[in-house]
Design a protein around this motif. Structure first.
Motif, short mmCIF file in Angstrom:
data_model
loop_
_atom_site.label_atom_id
_atom_site.label_comp_id
_atom_site.label_asym_id
_atom_site.label_seq_id
_atom_site.Cartn_x
_atom_site.Cartn_y
_atom_site.Cartn_z
N ASP A 117 58.84 6.00 7.16
CA ASP A 117 59.00 5.11 8.30
C ASP A 117 57.67 4.75 8.97
OD1 ASP A 117 58.59 7.67 9.23
OD2 ASP A 117 60.00 7.52 10.90
N ASP A 118 56.56 5.22 8.44
CA ASP A 118 55.26 4.85 8.97
C ASP A 118 54.80 3.51 8.40
OD1 ASP A 118 55.11 7.21 10.43
OD2 ASP A 118 54.14 8.31 8.81
N HIS A 119 53.83 2.90 9.06
CA HIS A 119 53.34 1.59 8.66
C HIS A 119 51.94 1.74 8.06
CE1 HIS A 119 56.48 -0.35 11.26
NE2 HIS A 119 56.32 0.78 11.93
N VAL A 120 51.80 1.42 6.79
CA VAL A 120 50.50 1.54 6.12
C VAL A 120 49.93 0.14 5.92
CG1 VAL A 120 49.24 2.39 4.10
CG2 VAL A 120 51.25 3.65 4.95
N LEU A 121 48.79 -0.11 6.56
CA LEU A 121 48.14 -1.42 6.52
C LEU A 121 47.04 -1.42 5.45
CD1 LEU A 121 47.63 -1.75 10.38
CD2 LEU A 121 49.51 -2.73 9.05
N VAL A 122 46.99 -2.47 4.68
CA VAL A 122 45.89 -2.62 3.73
C VAL A 122 44.64 -3.00 4.51
CG1 VAL A 122 45.03 -3.85 1.72
CG2 VAL A 122 47.46 -3.32 1.91
N LYS A 123 43.57 -2.25 4.30
CA LYS A 123 42.34 -2.41 5.09
C LYS A 123 41.32 -3.23 4.30
CE LYS A 123 39.89 -1.14 8.77
NZ LYS A 123 38.87 -0.15 8.52
N TRP A 124 40.89 -4.36 4.89
CA TRP A 124 39.94 -5.23 4.19
C TRP A 124 38.58 -5.27 4.86
CZ3 TRP A 124 41.41 -6.22 -0.47
CH2 TRP A 124 42.77 -6.39 -0.78
N ARG A 125 38.53 -5.07 6.15
CA ARG A 125 37.25 -5.13 6.88
C ARG A 125 37.23 -4.03 7.92
NH1 ARG A 125 36.49 -7.84 3.23
NH2 ARG A 125 35.45 -9.86 3.03
N SER A 127 37.72 -4.02 11.12
CA SER A 127 38.84 -4.06 12.06
C SER A 127 40.18 -3.93 11.35
CB SER A 127 38.83 -5.35 12.87
OG SER A 127 40.01 -5.45 13.66
N ALA A 128 41.05 -3.09 11.90
CA ALA A 128 42.39 -2.94 11.34
C ALA A 128 43.23 -4.20 11.53
CB ALA A 128 43.09 -1.75 12.00
N PHE A 129 42.80 -5.09 12.39
CA PHE A 129 43.55 -6.33 12.64
C PHE A 129 43.26 -7.42 11.60
CE2 PHE A 129 43.43 -4.24 16.78
CZ PHE A 129 44.73 -4.41 17.23
N HIS A 130 42.16 -7.28 10.87
CA HIS A 130 41.74 -8.33 9.94
C HIS A 130 42.69 -8.39 8.73
CE1 HIS A 130 38.90 -11.09 8.02
NE2 HIS A 130 39.09 -10.40 6.90
N ARG A 131 43.28 -9.56 8.51
CA ARG A 131 44.19 -9.78 7.39
C ARG A 131 45.33 -8.78 7.36
NH1 ARG A 131 40.83 -10.36 1.89
NH2 ARG A 131 42.95 -10.27 1.07
N SER A 132 45.81 -8.38 8.53
CA SER A 132 46.93 -7.44 8.58
C SER A 132 47.94 -7.92 9.62
CB SER A 132 46.44 -6.04 8.93
OG SER A 132 46.43 -5.82 10.34
N PRO A 133 49.18 -7.43 9.54
CA PRO A 133 50.21 -7.81 10.52
C PRO A 133 50.21 -6.91 11.76
CG PRO A 133 51.22 -6.49 8.81
CD PRO A 133 49.75 -6.63 8.43
N LEU A 134 49.13 -6.17 12.01
CA LEU A 134 49.14 -5.18 13.09
C LEU A 134 49.45 -5.81 14.44
CD1 LEU A 134 48.74 -2.35 14.18
CD2 LEU A 134 46.25 -2.75 14.16
N GLU A 135 48.75 -6.88 14.81
CA GLU A 135 48.97 -7.48 16.11
C GLU A 135 50.40 -7.98 16.26
OE1 GLU A 135 47.03 -10.84 19.12
OE2 GLU A 135 46.53 -10.89 16.99
N GLU A 136 50.90 -8.69 15.27
CA GLU A 136 52.25 -9.24 15.35
C GLU A 136 53.30 -8.12 15.43
OE1 GLU A 136 49.95 -10.07 13.19
OE2 GLU A 136 49.52 -12.18 13.65
#
Length: 284
Positions: A117-125, A127-136
């Motif tokens: 149930d955790d959210h794993v974001l693919v990290k490209w740069r 900032s964790a916000f770059h190219r990720s759905p984190l903010e939304e």
């Protein structure tokens, strides 16, 4: 070009923290936890069995357990182990091929492995916000506070904190749940955050429970009227601990363990008795 071999240093304690420009209150119903880049590849630069990294992992694990018990969503960033030149772009110039040369080290440290149930974001740069759905995703969840821990403090963690601030998301940088190339760079990241983009805290500041028995003792001793210090099995009531203070502690600790109340604390009002209650795994 690559990350250098890293050495342990003394993690910051409360006395080392820079002065925060803001005093935002931490509110679990508005918060999310971000475990940043705690992958084997990045941790291995300290070598095996680093005491500092073991402490950072332990602090993050405590935060994670508390957040899960409180219904605070947990996010991870993790770089992929196959990155094209177009995806890495300038990272190649600055850091070389990175995980591309060590694909077997892509996993998050075993002690912090994500749950389903955790959210794993693919990290490209950085900032964790770059190219990720984190903010939304945070907006959809109604979350506008972000607890940041992991590596490296002065690179991705600091950049993410600054990026969060510019998106009206309040960052909380956890000083003793971060690691960096050096203590100087670690402190630089904390100083910048405290003065420009967020609030710097210790792990214990975010958690109502003490992290260990020694911290429980340090929390209780100022509440006693007797100048003598009790042994761990001694009855704290005999040392001047009154019922009002016991009820205050019960209300604080009930945030994690719903079955703690005045009666449960009064059954065995000792350091050992209370630690037995507090050190249990929290129930969802």
């Amino acid at each position: 070009m690559t990350i250098p071999k890293l050495a342990d240093y003394a993690l910051p304690d409360a006395a080392d923290l820079p002065q925060n420009k803001v005093q935002w209150a931490f509110e679990p119903p508005r918060a999310a936890l971000l475990i940043h880049d705690m992958q084997d590849y990045f941790l291995n630069f300290w070598g095996e069995n680093s005491p500092m990294i073991q402490q950072v992992v332990e602090n993050i694990a405590c935060l994670r357990r508390y957040c899960k018990a409180q219904g605070v969503p947990v996010f991870y960033t993790a770089q992929p182990n196959e990155q094209s030149d177009a995806d890495r772009a300038l990272l190649n110039d600055m850091w070389g091929p990175g995980l591309n040369k060590h694909p077997e080290q892509q996993k998050v440290a075993a002690a912090l492995a994500p749950d389903a149930d955790d959210h794993v974001l693919v990290k490209w740069r950085y900032s964790a916000f770059h190219r990720s759905p984190l903010e939304e995703t945070l907006h959809e969840m109604g979350r506008d506070q972000l607890i940041i821990c992991g590596v490296y403090a002065h690179i991705g963690c600091l950049t993410t904190a600054t990026d969060a601030f510019m998106r009206n998301i309040k960052p909380f940088m956890v000083a003793d749940a971060l690691a960096d190339f050096t203590r100087e760079e670690h402190m630089m990241a904390l100083t910048y955050t405290a003065g420009r983009s967020g609030r710097v805290v210790m792990t214990r500041d975010l958690m109502p429970l003490p992290l260990d028995k020694a911290e429980l003792r340090a929390m209780v001793l100022p509440l006693l009227e007797d100048d003598d210090q009790p042994e761990d099995d001694d009855n704290l009531i005999d040392y001047g601990l009154d019922s009002v203070r016991v009820m205050t502690l019960a209300a604080r600790w009930r945030q994690v363990h719903a079955d703690i109340d005045f009666v449960s604390l009064a059954k065995d009002p000792s350091i050992n008795g209370w630690w037995a209650l507090l050190s249990r795994e929290p129930q969802p």
